[in-house]
Scaffold this active site. Structure first.
Site, mmCIF file in Angstrom:
data_model
loop_
_atom_site.group_PDB
_atom_site.id
_atom_site.type_symbol
_atom_site.label_atom_id
_atom_site.label_comp_id
_atom_site.label_asym_id
_atom_site.label_seq_id
_atom_site.Cartn_x
_atom_site.Cartn_y
_atom_site.Cartn_z
ATOM 1 N N ASN A 21 63.015 42.695 69.426
ATOM 2 C CA ASN A 21 63.127 42.670 70.886
ATOM 3 C C ASN A 21 62.165 41.596 71.372
ATOM 4 O O ASN A 21 60.959 41.805 71.415
ATOM 5 C CB ASN A 21 62.760 44.049 71.443
ATOM 6 C CG ASN A 21 62.916 44.125 72.945
ATOM 7 O OD1 ASN A 21 63.148 43.114 73.612
ATOM 8 N ND2 ASN A 21 62.783 45.319 73.481
ATOM 9 N N ARG A 96 67.920 42.629 70.326
ATOM 10 C CA ARG A 96 68.228 43.044 71.686
ATOM 11 C C ARG A 96 68.454 41.782 72.520
ATOM 12 O O ARG A 96 67.623 40.874 72.521
ATOM 13 C CB ARG A 96 67.054 43.826 72.269
ATOM 14 C CG ARG A 96 67.319 44.202 73.696
ATOM 15 C CD ARG A 96 66.086 44.674 74.390
ATOM 16 N NE ARG A 96 66.425 45.012 75.761
ATOM 17 C CZ ARG A 96 65.550 44.991 76.746
ATOM 18 N NH1 ARG A 96 64.307 44.646 76.525
ATOM 19 N NH2 ARG A 96 65.923 45.318 77.953
ATOM 20 N N HIS A 185 70.050 48.390 80.606
ATOM 21 C CA HIS A 185 69.637 49.612 79.883
ATOM 22 C C HIS A 185 70.830 50.292 79.206
ATOM 23 O O HIS A 185 70.792 51.497 78.933
ATOM 24 C CB HIS A 185 69.010 50.666 80.839
ATOM 25 C CG HIS A 185 67.671 50.303 81.394
ATOM 26 N ND1 HIS A 185 67.272 50.674 82.657
ATOM 27 C CD2 HIS A 185 66.634 49.624 80.858
ATOM 28 C CE1 HIS A 185 66.052 50.244 82.890
ATOM 29 N NE2 HIS A 185 65.631 49.595 81.805
ATOM 30 N N ARG A 246 59.201 46.919 90.621
ATOM 31 C CA ARG A 246 60.382 46.398 91.325
ATOM 32 C C ARG A 246 60.771 47.324 92.463
ATOM 33 O O ARG A 246 60.709 48.547 92.331
ATOM 34 C CB ARG A 246 61.566 46.268 90.369
ATOM 35 C CG ARG A 246 61.401 45.153 89.362
ATOM 36 C CD ARG A 246 62.618 45.078 88.438
ATOM 37 N NE ARG A 246 62.187 44.797 87.085
ATOM 38 C CZ ARG A 246 62.778 45.265 85.996
ATOM 39 N NH1 ARG A 246 63.838 46.034 86.086
ATOM 40 N NH2 ARG A 246 62.300 44.950 84.808
ATOM 41 N N GLU A 391 66.194 53.123 71.648
ATOM 42 C CA GLU A 391 67.000 51.900 71.683
ATOM 43 C C GLU A 391 66.973 51.161 70.346
ATOM 44 O O GLU A 391 67.962 50.563 69.940
ATOM 45 C CB GLU A 391 66.515 51.003 72.824
ATOM 46 C CG GLU A 391 66.849 51.611 74.181
ATOM 47 C CD GLU A 391 66.077 51.027 75.342
ATOM 48 O OE1 GLU A 391 66.631 50.175 76.036
ATOM 49 O OE2 GLU A 391 64.918 51.428 75.552
#
Ligand code: ADP
Length: 405
Positions: A21, A96, A185, A246, A391
């Site tokens: 990742n 990823r 996601h 965010r 993940e």
């Protein structure tokens, strides 16, 4: 399990998958045996490109260690990672990749063609895709003969119908500039939806779920019969729920208004919405839910306010997504906050009272561990589960699919 894969590797698995990742200044990796799904070692190289670059390693069952790699770029960090794998044969590499645009609705074997398409998606994810590509390049340099597989955050959401993914703006902007909602996601939503089905002893095809991935980034998803039918993130990961830094949904006119009011360029306003907003902006204290929960318990009013807005907006986002379903068989919480914060789950369910959830406070406190994930009482109008996401495991499984065993 040994603290580190052995250099002679007599027990080396032909199903060992390296999962990468890669961020703009970091490279996270895990080495997993895709057959047993055991993690052998994981680590993080961070501050890449600076004098402070460092590699942290966590071998399963072994001691954690950190190694300075001053000035290392992605390629040098990759070499340092390999040094610490002690020659363990790797069978495949899973990467990823944040944005696959409309080109990828599932994982893909990386080759000249797919790489070109990932590059074409750079304008859609100008911060993420170049970093992902740097990781791919570094790993291909070291493992030129292995299958490399790209697993996209956006792929799971490619099943959204047009009514869910189109913005109500001139249609030419979608046709010419690919402006639409993509969602992110996806690996996590897909994984916890499948896990929820397993825990409930049902087929994913028979379930309609709401999944809430609450980490530093937060998004929710409506999953119908194992497919995403709507999600809260949009063209970028800024849309939707309140997140660590965010803002989530805003009035689009705010950009222009604030640019004028602050006398700053639009890019600066975008930066504020991405980096200084959310839990951090509301609380003025931290983007970290642990810090906020502790401060709120001590009476910090803005920490309390930040958590209140976070939970209300989450509830509102979930109810909006329910429009994509015929019924809600379960609501699934996951991600760092979703898995570990009992107060966030409780407050969110308070705002979902229209669905008549009956929380079991003891199970909620134990994060559903004693009850196969369930944190509501049997008579609850809404079944609520806590399901840890993984993940890396999804990426390893996807990469392993491309091994001819
Ligand atoms: P990322 O999106 O970077 O993968 P994570 O899924 O690890 O992030 O989630 C990070 C968030 O989870 C942070 O806000 C952190 O405070 C929160 N978190 C982790 N553990 C706990 C906990 N025990 N209680 C409350 N929040 C937690």
């Amino acid at each position: 399990m040994s603290s580190r894969p052995s250099s002679t590797s007599p027990s080396a698995q032909p199903t060992t998958v390296l999962v990468i990742n890669s961020g703009s200044s970091s490279l996270k990796f895990s080495l997993l045996d895709a057959a047993t799904e055991a993690v052998l070692i994981q680590g993080l190289a961070e501050a890449l490109g600076t004098g402070e670059a460092i590699l942290h390693l966590s071998p399963t069952g072994g001691e954690k260690a950190s190694h300075p790699i001053p000035g290392a770029d992605h390629s040098q960090a990759m070499a340092a990672v390999l040094d610490h794998l002690d020659g363990t044969p790797v069978a495949a590499v899973g990467h990823r990749v944040v944005h696959g645009g409309e080109a990828f609705s599932e994982s893909v074997l990386i080759g000249t063609e797919s790489l070109a398409v990932i590059r074409d998606c750079v304008p859609l994810a100008p911060l993420h895709n170049p970093a992902n590509l740097a990781g791919i390049e570094a790993a291909r340099e070291r493992f030129p003969a292995l299958p490399h597989v790209a697993v996209f955050d956006t792929a799971f959401h490619q099943t959204m119908p047009r009514r869910a993914f189109l913005y109500a703006i001139p249609h030419e902007l979608y046709e010419r500039h690919q402006v639409r909602r993509y969602g992110f996601h996806g690996t996590s939503h897909r994984f916890v939806a499948a896990e929820a089905a397993r825990l409930l002893g049902k087929e994913p095809a028979d379930l309609q779920l709401l999944t809430a991935h609450l980490g530093n980034g937060c998004s929710a998803c409506a999953v119908k019969g194992g497919r995403s039918v709507d999600t809260s993130m949009g063209f970028t990961p800024l849309e939707g729920l309140v997140m660590g830094t965010r803002s989530g949904d805003l009035d689009p006119n705010l950009h222009e208004f604030l640019a004028r009011a602050l006398g700053r360029p639009l890019e600066e306003i975008t930066r504020i919405f991405n980096r200084e907003s959310g839990l951090l902006g509301l609380s003025g204290l931290s983007n970290d839910m642990r810090t906020l929960a502790a401060a709120a318990a001590d009476g910090h009013e803005r920490a309390q306010l930040a958590i209140e807005v976070f939970c209300y907006r989450l509830a509102k986002g979930l109810l909006a997504l329910a429009a994509g379903l015929d019924r809600i068989d379960a609501l699934v919480f996951t991600g760092g906050i979703g898995e570990h914060s009992a107060p966030v789950r409780e407050k969110t369910l308070d705002h979902l009272r229209i669905l008549r959830p009956a929380l079991d406070p003891a199970l909620n406190q134990d994060h559903g561990r004693p009850s196969g994930g369930r944190i509501t009482r049997p008579e609850s109008g809404l079944l609520v589960l806590v399901v840890p996401t993984n993940e890396e495991l999804v990426i390893a499984r996807e990469a392993a699919r491309f091994l001819s065993l």
